[in-house]
Design an enzyme around this catalytic site. Structure first.
Site, PDB file in Angstrom:
ATOM      1  N   LYS A 191       0.896  -1.105   0.090  1.00  0.00           N
ATOM      2  CA  LYS A 191      -0.100   0.075  -0.101  1.00  0.00           C
ATOM      3  C   LYS A 191       0.829   1.200  -0.207  1.00  0.00           C
ATOM      4  O   LYS A 191       2.130   1.270   0.548  1.00  0.00           O
ATOM      5  CB  LYS A 191      -0.880   0.186   1.199  1.00  0.00           C
ATOM      6  CG  LYS A 191      -2.094  -1.007   1.251  1.00  0.00           C
ATOM      7  CD  LYS A 191      -2.800  -0.942   2.342  1.00  0.00           C
ATOM      8  CE  LYS A 191      -3.656  -1.914   2.655  1.00  0.00           C
ATOM      9  NZ  LYS A 191      -4.750  -1.846   1.561  1.00  0.00           N
ATOM     10  N   ARG A 226     -10.611 -11.285  -0.247  1.00  0.00           N
ATOM     11  CA  ARG A 226     -11.529 -12.484  -0.962  1.00  0.00           C
ATOM     12  C   ARG A 226     -10.838 -13.714  -1.088  1.00  0.00           C
ATOM     13  O   ARG A 226     -11.538 -14.602  -1.119  1.00  0.00           O
ATOM     14  CB  ARG A 226     -11.789 -11.720  -2.395  1.00  0.00           C
ATOM     15  CG  ARG A 226     -10.454 -11.583  -3.280  1.00  0.00           C
ATOM     16  CD  ARG A 226     -10.831 -10.695  -4.495  1.00  0.00           C
ATOM     17  NE  ARG A 226     -10.794  -9.148  -3.983  1.00  0.00           N
ATOM     18  CZ  ARG A 226     -11.170  -8.404  -4.951  1.00  0.00           C
ATOM     19  NH1 ARG A 226     -11.108  -8.481  -6.221  1.00  0.00           N
ATOM     20  NH2 ARG A 226     -11.184  -7.000  -4.327  1.00  0.00           N
TER      21      ARG A 226
END
Length: 512
Positions: A286, A360
């Site tokens: 990130k 996910r």
């Protein structure tokens, strides 16, 4: 923890450190709400005029403190805004009462006892006030230093100490309906606050193994069956999603099953929570400015954990199984790389195009495992996509599902309990974007509609013919601004109340 009591005493005669009254926004100025009649009488019927002089208008969230007159035993009167005055044939909404009580409780930090003289039309209204007060009084002081006490907490009822006791006036303590409503309010609020504590705990103390240990501890306390698969068991069992995400960290992943059963239950709910205890993004690191709050990426697992415990505390006639998919997403020499292919627990292969789309992957394994038990419905909760924050903002979570009726039910339930939500589609045309030249599916698809793409990915791992819904709570799970209503700064416990109400409605036979 703030205590909740019920009383039919007068707001003028009950001994307390403060009495809370409601003020609505009327067409010609502030209007004193029902419940405060005795206080208004002590002001010679001029309380509204006094508040108007002080600039109070009854707007939602507005707080006005004034010294109590002779005739009121509490030394302070706290007037809290309820918003627009309802029509003559309508009552104040439960959410308006919940928010007002939350604002008042926060304003009374450091107070030992407060009497809430807000409108109580029925047991549900009293419960809303109690729930709001307990949620609004929440504080997280576990990491405060020596100046606030040797135990890391502030001094008793000193600065930073939450309201000690909230007494709901107009609520009959011996009435079965009021007692049951109050007990529910306490259980739901305390479990929401449990989720908040977990979310606010820094990642050096809350990692997969320690989170699993807390679940085991709660299991012993509340009679829940808890099973924990560690990294060795996950590797042996073929949980490629959990292992793929967790293998870059020194803190190995865990899959926790926490189950509540009722001997007379006819339905079973499976709740699946994303539990990334810290998300660096992995190799797809990130950018600066996006890492500081990533301890909150386990908010879904916190919500599921808290909801299962709440179901047990309430003795709901439904089986509820929580699945906590726990991992820490870190970059290292052992971390999964973009372009790697993982074989999931379902047997499907996934090409990892972005290691920051990790939620996910862990959810996919947990959804497959939960499906094996053939529950009547599955709901997963996750801080899954920034795309959904862009779509719905910071206060609304998305609801997606493989069944339109189930999606509508979840949306209605969320609105009922005061959690803002919005139903979102799962457009079939977006599925093609996840086609992979080397695997069954990629973990990324089209950038536009990214939150929906994530939902479509999860749908691939849900068992056939099982109603499933996905709550993307990325926006409301962690609040970085100033507190409002009963919502604090930091972890909010988003999703807990929706899941508990779903369990209640299922227990009542309302889930088809």
């Amino acid at each position: 923890m703030t205590a909740l009591t019920l009383s039919t005493s007068s707001a003028a005669t009950l001994r307390a450190d403060a009495v809370v009254i409601g003020v609505a926004k009327g067409p010609k100025g502030p209007v004193v709400a029902p419940g405060a009649e005795a206080v208004d009488q002590a002001f010679d019927g001029k309380l509204a005029a006094v508040l108007d002089t002080l600039g109070a208008g009854g707007d939602e969230g507005e707080v006005t403190k004034l010294p109590a007159p002779s005739g009121v035993k509490a030394p302070v009167v706290l007037a809290v805004g309820l918003g627009e005055l309802p029509a003559e044939d309508e009552e104040y909404t439960e959410e308006a009462l919940r928010r007002a009580a939350g604002v008042a409780a926060r304003a009374l930090t450091g107070t030992k006892k407060a009497a809430f003289a807000l409108p109580v039309a029925d047991a549900e209204a009293a419960a809303a006030i109690g729930e709001g007060a307990l949620l609004g009084a929440y504080t997280f002081t576990a990491y405060r230093g020596e100046k606030n006490g040797k135990d890391g907490k502030s001094g008793k009822n000193g600065k930073g100490e939450p309201l000690g006791e909230a007494t709901i006036l107009g609520a009959k303590p011996r009435d079965k309906a009021f007692k049951a409503a109050a007990e529910r309010a306490v259980a739901v609020a305390e479990e929401t606050n449990r989720a908040r504590d977990l979310i606010n705990t820094p990642s050096n103390d809350l990692y997969p193994a320690s989170f699993a240990a807390l679940a085991q501890q709660a299991g012993k306390e509340h009679g829940l069956k808890v099973e924990v698969l560690d990294d060795k068991a996950l590797l042996k069992g073929g949980y490629g999603g959990l292992m793929g995400v967790g293998q870059g960290s020194a803190n190995g992943p865990r899959l926790v099953r926490i189950g509540y059963t009722h001997p007379k239950a006819e339905k079973t709910l499976a709740l699946v929570g994303k539990g990334i205890t810290y998300d660096s993004g992995g190799i797809s690191l990130k950018p600066a400015g996006h890492n500081e709050t990533m301890k909150c990426d386990m908010s879904g697992a916190a919500a599921v954990f808290a909801a299962v415990v709440a179901a047990a505390r309430l003795g709901l006639k439904v089986n509820v199984t929580g699945w906590l998919a726990l991992a820490e997403n870190m970059p290292s020499g052992t971390a999964t790389r973009p372009g790697d292919v993982l074989r999931m627990y379902s047997g499907k292969t996934v090409e990892v195009l972005n290691t920051d789309a990790e939620g996910r992957l862990v959810l996919a394994d947990a959804l497959t495992r939960a499906s094996e038990e053939n529950p009547d419905a599955i709901v997963d909760v996750a801080t899954l996509t920034g795309a959904m924050v862009m779509a719905l903002g910071n206060r609304t979570f998305a609801v997606m599902a493989n069944d339109d009726a189930f999606r509508t039910t979840l949306h209605e339930i969320a609105e009922e309990v005061g959690e803002q939500s919005w139903p979102m589609p799962l457009p079939a045309d977006l599925r093609k974007g996840m086609d992979s030249p080397v695997a069954d599916i990629a973990n990324m698809g089209e950038r536009m509609g990214g939150g929906l793409v994530a939902g479509l990915f999860l749908k691939e791992f849900v068992g056939e013919d099982i109603p499933w819904a996905h709550l993307d709570i990325a926006g409301p799970a962690f609040h970085e601004g100033a507190p409002y209503g009963y919502t604090p700064k930091g972890g909010t416990g988003s999703g807990v109340r929706t899941l508990v109400r779903l369990a209640e409605r299922t227990a009542d036979g309302e889930l088809g």
